[in-house]
Motif scaffolding. Sequence first.
Motif, short mmCIF file in Angstrom:
data_model
loop_
_atom_site.label_atom_id
_atom_site.label_comp_id
_atom_site.label_asym_id
_atom_site.label_seq_id
_atom_site.Cartn_x
_atom_site.Cartn_y
_atom_site.Cartn_z
N ASP A 179 0.85 -1.20 0.00
CA ASP A 179 0.00 0.00 0.00
C ASP A 179 0.88 1.25 0.00
O ASP A 179 1.71 1.43 0.90
N PHE A 180 0.69 2.10 -1.01
CA PHE A 180 1.48 3.32 -1.11
C PHE A 180 0.62 4.58 -0.97
O PHE A 180 0.98 5.65 -1.46
N SER A 181 -0.52 4.45 -0.30
CA SER A 181 -1.43 5.58 -0.14
C SER A 181 -0.78 6.73 0.63
O SER A 181 -1.22 7.88 0.53
N ARG A 182 0.27 6.45 1.40
CA ARG A 182 0.95 7.50 2.16
C ARG A 182 1.64 8.51 1.25
O ARG A 182 2.02 9.59 1.69
N PHE A 183 1.81 8.14 -0.02
CA PHE A 183 2.45 9.04 -0.98
C PHE A 183 1.44 9.69 -1.93
O PHE A 183 1.81 10.18 -3.00
#
Length: 243
Positions: A179-183
């Motif tokens: 999961d790369f939602s932090r970016f």
Amino acid sequence: MFYWLMKYIVIGPITKAIWRPWIVGRRNVPADGAAILASNHLSFVDSIFLPLMIDRPVSFLAKSDYFTGKGLKGWATGMFFKMTGQIPIDRSGGKASEASLNTGLQVLGRGDLLGIYPEGTRSPDGRLYRGRTGLARMALEAHVPVVPVVMVDTDTMLPIGTHWPRIVRVGIVIGEPLDFSRFEGMEGDRYILRSVTDEIMVALQRLGEQEYDDVYASTVKDRLKGPRAPRSTKPVVAAAPID
């Protein structure tokens, strides 16, 4: 329709009976919604075995040369790629790269699975090489998870430069989605794209235990225009049963 015909009636049963492919982690592929399957790339047949062994259709971005070959062999190859849901792209760079990105985003926009080889080309020697950042840009722009996938022994089955496959059992290992939602909103930052790409490659290396070389596979291929490099002796992973 063609996809299901090839998978369940024509190619699928024959391929499974001969090579008896195994898979671990099938449940890590999302049951619905868009996602990117990011795989190492050992052989031409990687794009055949992965779709056969999961329950959802997968669209791969394949180089346009596969669709435009001449003669009976070229026609048959192009027809096979079309029937298995693969999408022709121009990999010459520049505007072609942007068009390829947009094509991938269209697949993800439909809520489908997109298969990508982050190395950009087949490994020339069994090692895992540096990833291209186009994968990260797609993942961040489409807001989708990336599922790491490791193909096992497909290069033993059909090494680069050969035309006839060997009867070797091949396998697939699928890791947990990343999961790369932090970016979110940072897809224009090249440092973030490199960081995301490197995180994906680390996940692939840990999953398959391939020897890693932090250079582009295409660079290595350019150096090896003459003799072929020796194949890495380190196995990707040991054989495992179907889960």
